[in-house]
Scaffold this motif. Structure first.
Motif, PDB file in Angstrom:
ATOM      1  N   SER A 255       0.823  -1.216   0.000  1.00 17.08           N
ATOM      2  CA  SER A 255       0.000   0.000   0.000  1.00 17.08           C
ATOM      3  C   SER A 255       0.857   1.266   0.000  1.00 17.08           C
ATOM      4  CB  SER A 255      -0.886   0.043   1.247  1.00 17.08           C
ATOM      5  OG  SER A 255      -1.834  -0.984   1.162  1.00 17.08           O
ATOM      6  N   VAL A 256       0.397   2.230  -0.782  1.00 17.13           N
ATOM      7  CA  VAL A 256       0.985   3.571  -0.775  1.00 17.13           C
ATOM      8  C   VAL A 256      -0.142   4.525  -0.401  1.00 17.13           C
ATOM      9  CG1 VAL A 256       2.210   5.334  -2.080  1.00 17.13           C
ATOM     10  CG2 VAL A 256       2.504   2.926  -2.676  1.00 17.13           C
ATOM     11  N   VAL A 257      -0.019   5.152   0.739  1.00 12.17           N
ATOM     12  CA  VAL A 257      -1.054   6.081   1.213  1.00 12.17           C
ATOM     13  C   VAL A 257      -0.722   7.474   0.702  1.00 12.17           C
ATOM     14  CG1 VAL A 257      -2.013   7.198   3.266  1.00 12.17           C
ATOM     15  CG2 VAL A 257      -1.667   4.711   3.226  1.00 12.17           C
ATOM     16  N   MET A 258      -1.720   8.145   0.157  1.00  9.65           N
ATOM     17  CA  MET A 258      -1.486   9.522  -0.320  1.00  9.65           C
ATOM     18  C   MET A 258      -2.763  10.337  -0.177  1.00  9.65           C
ATOM     19  SD  MET A 258      -1.219   8.623  -4.362  1.00  9.65           S
ATOM     20  CE  MET A 258      -0.568   6.970  -4.214  1.00  9.65           C
ATOM     21  N   PRO A 259      -2.623  11.637   0.046  1.00  8.86           N
ATOM     22  CA  PRO A 259      -3.829  12.464   0.029  1.00  8.86           C
ATOM     23  C   PRO A 259      -4.339  12.562  -1.398  1.00  8.86           C
ATOM     24  CG  PRO A 259      -1.871  13.789   0.554  1.00  8.86           C
ATOM     25  CD  PRO A 259      -1.398  12.422   0.232  1.00  8.86           C
ATOM     26  N   THR A 260      -5.598  12.896  -1.558  1.00  3.97           N
ATOM     27  CA  THR A 260      -6.115  13.137  -2.895  1.00  3.97           C
ATOM     28  C   THR A 260      -6.972  14.401  -2.882  1.00  3.97           C
ATOM     29  OG1 THR A 260      -7.338  12.208  -4.738  1.00  3.97           O
ATOM     30  CG2 THR A 260      -8.102  11.585  -2.560  1.00  3.97           C
ATOM     31  N   PRO A 261      -6.821  15.374  -3.802  1.00  7.91           N
ATOM     32  CA  PRO A 261      -5.928  15.273  -4.946  1.00  7.91           C
ATOM     33  C   PRO A 261      -4.486  15.609  -4.598  1.00  7.91           C
ATOM     34  CG  PRO A 261      -7.069  17.382  -4.985  1.00  7.91           C
ATOM     35  CD  PRO A 261      -7.600  16.636  -3.807  1.00  7.91           C
ATOM     36  N   THR A 262      -3.571  14.805  -5.179  1.00  9.84           N
ATOM     37  CA  THR A 262      -2.158  15.171  -5.159  1.00  9.84           C
ATOM     38  C   THR A 262      -1.533  14.746  -6.474  1.00  9.84           C
ATOM     39  OG1 THR A 262      -0.252  15.322  -3.690  1.00  9.84           O
ATOM     40  CG2 THR A 262      -1.043  13.118  -4.141  1.00  9.84           C
ATOM     41  N   PHE A 263      -0.301  15.173  -6.715  1.00  6.76           N
ATOM     42  CA  PHE A 263       0.363  14.999  -8.019  1.00  6.76           C
ATOM     43  C   PHE A 263       0.162  13.581  -8.553  1.00  6.76           C
ATOM     44  CE2 PHE A 263       4.575  14.833 -10.425  1.00  6.76           C
ATOM     45  CZ  PHE A 263       4.067  15.527 -11.504  1.00  6.76           C
ATOM     46  N   MET A 264      -0.376  13.487  -9.777  1.00  4.05           N
ATOM     47  CA  MET A 264      -0.841  12.187 -10.267  1.00  4.05           C
ATOM     48  C   MET A 264       0.274  11.167 -10.513  1.00  4.05           C
ATOM     49  SD  MET A 264       0.121  13.180 -13.292  1.00  4.05           S
ATOM     50  CE  MET A 264       0.395  14.131 -14.626  1.00  4.05           C
ATOM     51  N   LEU A 265       1.539  11.606 -10.585  1.00  4.22           N
ATOM     52  CA  LEU A 265       2.615  10.629 -10.820  1.00  4.22           C
ATOM     53  C   LEU A 265       2.760   9.637  -9.671  1.00  4.22           C
ATOM     54  CD1 LEU A 265       5.728  12.164 -12.592  1.00  4.22           C
ATOM     55  CD2 LEU A 265       3.910  10.730 -13.508  1.00  4.22           C
ATOM     56  N   TYR A 266       2.305  10.009  -8.476  1.00  6.03           N
ATOM     57  CA  TYR A 266       2.387   9.073  -7.347  1.00  6.03           C
ATOM     58  C   TYR A 266       1.476   7.884  -7.586  1.00  6.03           C
ATOM     59  CZ  TYR A 266       5.563  12.126  -5.201  1.00  6.03           C
ATOM     60  OH  TYR A 266       6.697  12.848  -4.995  1.00  6.03           O
ATOM     61  N   ARG A 267       0.242   8.184  -7.995  1.00  5.48           N
ATOM     62  CA  ARG A 267      -0.719   7.118  -8.280  1.00  5.48           C
ATOM     63  C   ARG A 267      -0.219   6.281  -9.458  1.00  5.48           C
ATOM     64  NH1 ARG A 267      -5.250   8.438 -11.067  1.00  5.48           N
ATOM     65  NH2 ARG A 267      -5.037  10.606 -10.488  1.00  5.48           N
ATOM     66  N   LEU A 268       0.228   6.934 -10.523  1.00  7.84           N
ATOM     67  CA  LEU A 268       0.639   6.216 -11.730  1.00  7.84           C
ATOM     68  C   LEU A 268       1.838   5.310 -11.471  1.00  7.84           C
ATOM     69  CD1 LEU A 268       0.305   8.934 -14.536  1.00  7.84           C
ATOM     70  CD2 LEU A 268      -1.205   7.030 -13.999  1.00  7.84           C
ATOM     71  N   ASN A 269       2.829   5.807 -10.728  1.00 10.73           N
ATOM     72  CA  ASN A 269       4.015   4.988 -10.465  1.00 10.73           C
ATOM     73  C   ASN A 269       3.720   3.845  -9.503  1.00 10.73           C
ATOM     74  OD1 ASN A 269       6.705   5.899 -11.768  1.00 10.73           O
ATOM     75  ND2 ASN A 269       5.604   7.777 -11.324  1.00 10.73           N
ATOM     76  N   ALA A 270       2.862   4.085  -8.517  1.00 10.92           N
ATOM     77  CA  ALA A 270       2.474   2.994  -7.619  1.00 10.92           C
ATOM     78  C   ALA A 270       1.813   1.890  -8.444  1.00 10.92           C
ATOM     79  CB  ALA A 270       1.513   3.501  -6.541  1.00 10.92           C
ATOM     80  N   HIS A 271       0.979   2.267  -9.405  1.00  9.23           N
ATOM     81  CA  HIS A 271       0.299   1.290 -10.260  1.00  9.23           C
ATOM     82  C   HIS A 271       1.315   0.487 -11.082  1.00  9.23           C
ATOM     83  CE1 HIS A 271      -3.130  -0.167 -12.702  1.00  9.23           C
ATOM     84  NE2 HIS A 271      -2.197  -0.224 -13.648  1.00  9.23           N
TER      85      HIS A 271
END
Ligand SMILES: Cc1ncc(COP(=O)(O)O)c(C=O)c1O
Length: 361
Positions: free
Chosen positions: A107-123
């Motif tokens: 799991s990678v916990v992040m606030p949303t909205p935040t810079f979309m590269l975090y979501r994309l790289n975790a994926h």
């Protein structure tokens, strides 16, 4: 033709969206990507080119990592060189952090909205993004307890956030970030891409041992085209990140330009001050318009709520004022917002004019 062996590609990569052949329209004023409105100063370009002319381009750099730049950054932040990792943009360091840490399912916990590269790289690395919503009505403030609770509940490998946050522009207090870092069982990645625009320096958090700071030359140093970013961390952590950065991560061109920039840091402070003054002028002008909400910004951009008239506004600004702003389409919770990079005074006047034509009474 041979059978394509796509099953050899890892699932996170195969299931990610394709890379599109998008191209920005250079005829428009480009206020969509939070770049510096002022170019790298011409005399400093000349200085960099002069140094480059006397370097051998046929040779690899003298060592596998850009140590002269690493040493210069360490000196700037009063850290040891063992705490600095450099790569081609902080985008690549986001990837490197994920590559170094994530096993599929982590799991990678992040606030949303935040810079979309975090979501994309975790994926890409088959991590599972756990998103903790930011609340617009409380000024998108940092939900320390909710983030810490999510990190504990999901046994997170990483908590990742941007300070100040992109796309909201929100500044987070160092004390809140310290409390978060101290109360999670995982690493905390803090992306400081815009830190210079609010004079924040979070290196004091590195003593906690679980914090990785990411920074970039793209914004403050007006070097988005040169591609240089860096991570700051405790020496043992930085040593691990150093292994996942590619060998010779910077071209001699990028390293030379970055060294020139650091040597003339005060020139960029003056540019930053002009951007911040323009940000305040732009924010005040837009906030006067009925139906327009401007969120407080500690960055070089503004998040603006436009009350259901987003599409018409985007088209009006593009077609009538030749200005491209961001529709923040990557952030579904911001369907009613646009993001505007602070431009030159003339560009900001065009934005104000376009908004006034749309929203003025
Ligand atoms: C929060 C944040 N991090 C990282 C980046 C990417 O920076 P770089 O140009 O160093 O890859 C951006 C670019 O807009 C950003 O907004």
């Amino acid at each position: 033709m041979q059978q394509e062996r796509l099953d050899a590609i890892r699932l996170g990569v195969r299931s990610a969206g394709p890379v599109r052949r998008d191209r920005v329209d250079e005829a428009l004023h480009r206020l969509q990507w939070n770049e510096s409105p002022y170019d790298f100063p011409a005399d400093l370009k000349e200085e960099a080119l002069r140094r480059l002319a006397s370097l051998p381009w046929s040779r690899y750099p003298l060592s596998g990592r850009p140590w002269p730049l690493i040493d210069a950054l360490a000196a700037r932040f009063r850290l040891s060189p063992e705490q600095v990792v450099v790569s081609e943009g902080s985008s690549d360091l986001i990837r490197a952090v994920m590559a170094a840490t994530l096993q599929p399912g982590d799991s990678v916990v992040m606030p949303t909205p935040t810079f979309m590269l975090y979501r994309l790289n975790a994926h890409l690395y088959e991590g599972s993004g756990v998103q903790v919503p930011l609340d617009a009505t409380s000024g998108f403030c940092l939900p320390v307890e909710a983030l810490a609770e999510a990190a504990r509940k999901h046994n997170a490998r990483l908590v990742a956030l941007c300070a100040p946050n992109n796309p909201t522009g929100t500044r987070y207090a160092e004390a809140d970030l310290r409390r978060l870092a101290a109360s999670i069982p995982s690493l905390l990645v803090i992306d400081e891409a815009y830190a210079e625009f609010c004079d924040q320096n979070l290196t004091g958090l590195l003593e906690l041992g679980n914090v990785i700071l990411l920074r970039t030359f793209s914004k403050f140093y007006a070097m988005a085209g040169a591609r240089v970013g860096y991570a700051l961390a405790a020496p043992t952590l930085a040593a691990e990140l150093q292994k996942v950065v590619t060998v010779f991560p910077l071209s001699v061109f990028s390293e030379t330009v970055a060294l020139v920039a650091l040597e003339h840091h005060e020139r960029f402070l003056a540019m930053r001050d002009r951007v911040v003054a323009e940000r305040e002028r732009l924010a005040a002008a837009l906030a006067q318009l009925p139906g327009v909400i401007v969120y407080p910004s500690a960055t070089n951009f503004l998040l603006v709520a436009v009350n259901g008239r987003k599409q018409a506004l985007l088209e009006h600004l593009r077609d009538r004022r030749r200005v491209q702003i961001s529709d923040v389409a990557a952030y579904p919770e911001l369907a009613h917002c646009v993001r505007i990079s602070v431009g030159t005074p003339e560009q900001n006047d065009l934005v104000i004019q376009g908004f006034t034509e749309m929203f003025g009474e």
